[in-house]
Design a protein around this motif. Structure first.
Motif, PDB file in Angstrom:
ATOM      1  N   LEU A  36       0.629  -1.153   0.468  1.00  0.00           N
ATOM      2  CA  LEU A  36      -0.082  -0.184  -0.228  1.00  0.00           C
ATOM      3  C   LEU A  36       0.838   1.463   0.009  1.00  0.00           C
ATOM      4  O   LEU A  36       0.290   2.154  -0.405  1.00  0.00           O
ATOM      5  N   HIS A  37       2.196   1.231   0.280  1.00  0.00           N
ATOM      6  CA  HIS A  37       3.188   2.436   0.367  1.00  0.00           C
ATOM      7  C   HIS A  37       3.203   2.970  -0.629  1.00  0.00           C
ATOM      8  O   HIS A  37       3.276   4.045  -0.720  1.00  0.00           O
ATOM      9  N   ARG A  59       0.740   4.690  -2.974  1.00  0.00           N
ATOM     10  CA  ARG A  59       0.053   5.941  -1.983  1.00  0.00           C
ATOM     11  C   ARG A  59       1.116   6.536  -2.583  1.00  0.00           C
ATOM     12  O   ARG A  59       0.961   7.727  -2.976  1.00  0.00           O
ATOM     13  N   THR A  77      -3.239  15.240   0.016  1.00  0.00           N
ATOM     14  CA  THR A  77      -3.002  14.560   1.129  1.00  0.00           C
ATOM     15  C   THR A  77      -4.187  14.389   0.942  1.00  0.00           C
ATOM     16  O   THR A  77      -4.392  12.426   1.552  1.00  0.00           O
ATOM     17  N   ASP A  78      -5.988  14.606   0.907  1.00  0.00           N
ATOM     18  CA  ASP A  78      -6.821  14.405   0.721  1.00  0.00           C
ATOM     19  C   ASP A  78      -7.114  12.730   0.422  1.00  0.00           C
ATOM     20  O   ASP A  78      -7.589  12.022   0.145  1.00  0.00           O
ATOM     21  N   MET A 128      -4.726  10.949  -1.349  1.00  0.00           N
ATOM     22  CA  MET A 128      -4.297  10.117  -0.762  1.00  0.00           C
ATOM     23  C   MET A 128      -4.929   9.411   0.428  1.00  0.00           C
ATOM     24  O   MET A 128      -4.514   7.860   0.263  1.00  0.00           O
ATOM     25  N   ILE A 129      -5.750  10.210   1.489  1.00  0.00           N
ATOM     26  CA  ILE A 129      -6.070   9.328   2.165  1.00  0.00           C
ATOM     27  C   ILE A 129      -7.615   8.811   1.543  1.00  0.00           C
ATOM     28  O   ILE A 129      -7.442   7.604   2.020  1.00  0.00           O
ATOM     29  N   GLY A 172      -5.928   5.721   0.012  1.00  0.00           N
ATOM     30  CA  GLY A 172      -5.322   4.851   0.672  1.00  0.00           C
ATOM     31  C   GLY A 172      -6.340   3.833   1.066  1.00  0.00           C
ATOM     32  O   GLY A 172      -5.776   2.747   1.380  1.00  0.00           O
ATOM     33  N   GLU A 173      -7.490   4.017   1.697  1.00  0.00           N
ATOM     34  CA  GLU A 173      -8.525   3.801   1.874  1.00  0.00           C
ATOM     35  C   GLU A 173      -9.047   2.514   1.636  1.00  0.00           C
ATOM     36  O   GLU A 173      -9.642   1.198   1.805  1.00  0.00           O
ATOM     37  N   GLN A 207      -6.866  -0.120   0.903  1.00  0.00           N
ATOM     38  CA  GLN A 207      -6.540  -0.887   2.046  1.00  0.00           C
ATOM     39  C   GLN A 207      -7.781  -2.180   1.757  1.00  0.00           C
ATOM     40  O   GLN A 207      -7.874  -2.934   2.449  1.00  0.00           O
ATOM     41  N   GLY A 239     -13.221   3.931   6.693  1.00  0.00           N
ATOM     42  CA  GLY A 239     -12.542   4.645   5.664  1.00  0.00           C
ATOM     43  C   GLY A 239     -13.677   4.878   4.253  1.00  0.00           C
ATOM     44  O   GLY A 239     -12.891   5.851   3.754  1.00  0.00           O
ATOM     45  N   LEU A 244     -14.403   8.502   4.841  1.00  0.00           N
ATOM     46  CA  LEU A 244     -13.868   8.994   4.456  1.00  0.00           C
ATOM     47  C   LEU A 244     -13.249   9.367   3.308  1.00  0.00           C
ATOM     48  O   LEU A 244     -13.381  10.015   2.209  1.00  0.00           O
ATOM     49  N   ILE A 267     -14.448  13.224   0.930  1.00  0.00           N
ATOM     50  CA  ILE A 267     -13.056  13.405   0.295  1.00  0.00           C
ATOM     51  C   ILE A 267     -13.416  13.795  -1.246  1.00  0.00           C
ATOM     52  O   ILE A 267     -13.563  14.678  -1.365  1.00  0.00           O
TER      53      ILE A 267
END
Lengths: 589, 110
Positions: A462-463, A466, A484-485, A487-488, A491-492, A495, A551, A554, A558
């Motif tokens: 996952l890293h 991102r 940033t948003d 990526m959140i 990322g979710e 995940q 998740g 979020l 976003i």
């Protein structure tokens, strides 16, 4: 006023048998004059009084009176009086006295000596001091409707007796007066009808003014109402809240008359007034319900839907009390019904809790929510069949080239141009997610591809995903906060693929495609796992906290649009997330 | 993610560094819960956390619940911008006790 031809004298020998020809000409002139006046009079009482004076003088009676029957009270009231005593305003019960009897049996009478007549009522003489000797009385009737009578008293010349000729004269006057009185009654009724109809017109106008207009063609909410009669028992309303969200509502009051229209006005006012402060649709319906129950009108109730649209995200909160299920049309043309969770309002008190009105939350994702009354689905088409919900859906799909306001107008036109009499109001509300820049439905545009990245569905991958997202955002000129948003959110989403999609298998692949065009960033995350049940993957806030639900919250918070796209092969999942990055700084939540 | 535990003026300060994501959150969870066995005064220093996802947030929530259960003091200190953003989006910034610095947290716990 020409003299009548001599033939009339012969046809009416009784009228003129005791008079010379010069006298008969006088009769006719008088009758013609009185009838003419009565026919065109604007001041009935004055004209009747004049006519009575003339005939009293002509017949040489000492006095006379005209009585009007008030059917409601079964009473005769004296409206005109001639002679030494003025008896206007006196009342005689219908059927009593000589005049009363004349009216009740609808017959003229000559009473030569009242003392010999058992019907004679002394009370008027006693109260006035007048002494009645003889009476001539003729009833006034039009088409069998009794209107009153005219009577003359005490012949003052010749033998002191009223003659048949006098009676015929009086009868003729009575007929003319009856017509005039009847006309006046009809005119009064007409004025009253006119007044009621004017009031209805004002009420209709007032009711129309309660319905809001969309401020412009881009406004996401639009409505229409076509009453079957003057007044409507349906309503819709919408208004913007201080935070730019839009409150909307549609309701249908049981029944169709003025009572339904008044209850409609009350309910619509409650919505507009309470909606300013109660920002939860379920609570609002519960409160309106309490108000309606407090002043319940027996047997009347209101079915009502109300909700809030956030036009920036397409998010909708909706509550439905007993109303026909609203429909959501997705951008792909599929329809979903949203059934009511509570009974209609105004019947029993409900709590906005588990056993009361429940609220639905969903995102329109570029789709449209339609709320309508049964006048739409049960409305008749030209061939006499009902539109039904299926017909409604067909029109919405056929007219998908139009904005929502145009689509609902198309339905109204179809139902109103049938040449048939409608019996129910047609009311429709469309709530459209028409955010500018929502990407089209079709496949992604290859030319706008920024990055394609395949990765194993494992936590340790996952890293790197991102990193890819971060780089893509940077290359598209995304502001740091937006990146940033994003990526959140992405990322979710990744995940979730790792945690859920392949839970039965160790290994799986996923791919992320990133597109950028005209300030729109689009992410397509695809896996080849079992399709998820999209009904079950709904965002949940921390009160039901689990990392999965949070998740999704979020992601939805976003992204401007989040949806699962259908995959042609039917295997795997394709999640599309869209973020508008133009002017992001201003729209940051 | 890396972590370090230091004792400072009676408080156990857990310092996380790097990314707390699906891969590392189980370790973060274990570290935090273990602390409550030894002490009743825990401060989490998040100044050097560059990314936290919902699984990392869930670990913090679990630690908060554990602290409430055994009456421990628990707060987050020097929360980095990316972490603060996630807590805000999750509406959890009011649920946790946040302090600007570890020292401020120690003072508040005293």
């Amino acid at each position: 006023m020409a003299n009548p031809p001599s033939g009339d004298d012969r046809r009416n020998p009784h009228v003129f048998d005791r008079r010379k020809s010069s006298g008969s000409s006088g009769h006719l002139e008088l009758l013609s004059k009185m009838s003419g006046h009565l026919a065109v009079t604007l001041n009935l009482e004055e004209t009747i009084q004049k006519a009575l004076d003339l005939i009293v003088k002509f017949v040489k009676a000492e006095g006379g009176a005209l009585f009007i029957l008030e059917e409601k009270f079964n009473t005769l009231i004296c409206k005109a009086s001639a002679g030494p005593v003025d008896i206007r305003g006196i009342r005689i019960r219908s059927g009593e006295g000589i005049v009363g009897q004349c009216v009740s049996v609808d017959t003229s009478r000559i009473v030569r000596d009242v003392q010999q007549d058992p019907n004679f009522d002394q009370t008027v003489d006693e109260s006035t001091g007048f002494q009645t000797r003889s009476i001539l009385c003729a009833p006034m009737t039009v088409n069998g409707r009794r209107l009153g009578a005219i009577e003359l008293v005490n012949k003052s010349s010749e033998d002191g007796f009223f003659s048949d000729t006098d009676l015929l004269m009086l009868q003729t006057l009575a007929s003319a007066a009856a017509l005039a009185i009847n006309n006046a009654h009809m005119a009064e009724e007409l004025v009253e009808q006119e007044r009621v109809s004017r009031e209805l017109e004002l009420a209709t106008e007032m009711q129309r003014s309660l319905l809001p207009q969309s401020p412009d063609s881009h406004f996401p909410v639009s409505g229409t109402n076509l009453p079957a009669y003057e007044m409507s028992g349906d309503f819709y309303d919408f208004f913007e809240l201080d935070d730019d969200r839009i409150y909307f509502s549609l309701g249908d009051v049981s029944g169709k008359g003025m009572d339904a229209a008044l209850l409609m006005s009350k309910t619509a006012s409650l919505f507009r007034c309470l909606g300013k402060t109660i920002l939860e649709p379920d609570q609002l319906l519960a409160t309106i319900n309490r108000e309606l129950c407090e002043t319940a009108i027996h047997g009347m109730f209101v079915t009502m839907v109300c909700g809030i649209l956030d036009p920036r995200s397409g998010e909708v909160r909706l509550a439905n009390a007993g109303h026909e299920p609203p429909l959501v049309q997705s951008r792909y043309g599929t329809f979903t019904e949203l059934p009511a969770s509570a009974p209609p309002l105004g019947i029993m008190t409900l709590q906005a809790a588990d056993d009361g009105i429940r609220e639905e939350q969903f995102n329109l994702n570029g789709g449209t929510l339609y709320i309508f009354t049964d006048g739409v689905t049960e409305g008749s088409l030209q061939d006499g069949t009902r539109l039904e919900q299926s017909g409604f859906q067909t029109i919405m799909l056929e007219r998908s080239d139009l904005p929502a306001a145009g689509r609902i107008e198309a339905v109204v036109k179809l139902l109103s141009d049938t040449g048939r009499k409608r019996h129910d109001d047609i009311t429709l509300l469309a709530v459209e997610d028409n955010r500018p820049g929502l990407p089209g439905v079709g496949p992604a545009d290859e030319s706008s591809l920024v990055s394609r990245y395949n990765f194993p569905a494992r936590a340790d991958a996952l890293h790197a995903v991102r990193e890819v997202v971060n780089n893509a955002c940077e290359s598209c000129g995304c502001a740091r906060e937006a990146a940033t948003d994003i990526m959140i959110a992405v990322g979710e989403a990744c995940q979730n693929v790792v945690r859920h999609a392949y839970r039965d298998h160790d290994e799986g692949e996923a791919s992320l495609e990133i597109y950028c065009k005209d300030g729109i960033l689009e992410f397509r995350l695809q896996d080849t796992a079992q399709p998820v049940d999209t009904e079950k993957v709904k965002p949940r806030w921390p009160e039901e906290l689990g990392p999965g639900g949070l998740g999704l919250c979020l992601i939805h918070d976003i992204m401007d649009s989040v949806e699962y796209l259908p995959l042609p092969e039917g295997r795997g999942n394709l999640l599309r997330m869209v973020k508008l990055i133009k002017g992001y700084d201003n729209n940051e939540t | 993610m890396k972590h370090e535990i230091v004792q400072k003026q009676g408080a156990t300060v857990v310092i996380f560094r790097g990314e707390i994501d699906l891969e590392s959150s189980p370790a973060a969870r274990e570290t935090l819960l273990k602390c409550f066995g030894d002490t009743s005064n825990v401060i989490v220093d998040l100044s050097d956390v560059s990314y936290i996802d919902s699984s990392g947030v869930a670990s913090l929530v679990e630690a908060l619940q554990a602290s409430k259960k055994n009456g421990s003091q628990f707060s987050l200190a020097a929360v980095s911008e990316p972490t603060r953003r996630v807590l805000e989006l999750a509406r959890l910034d009011k649920v946790f006790t946040l302090h600007d610095s570890v020292d401020a947290a120690i003072q508040a716990h005293a």
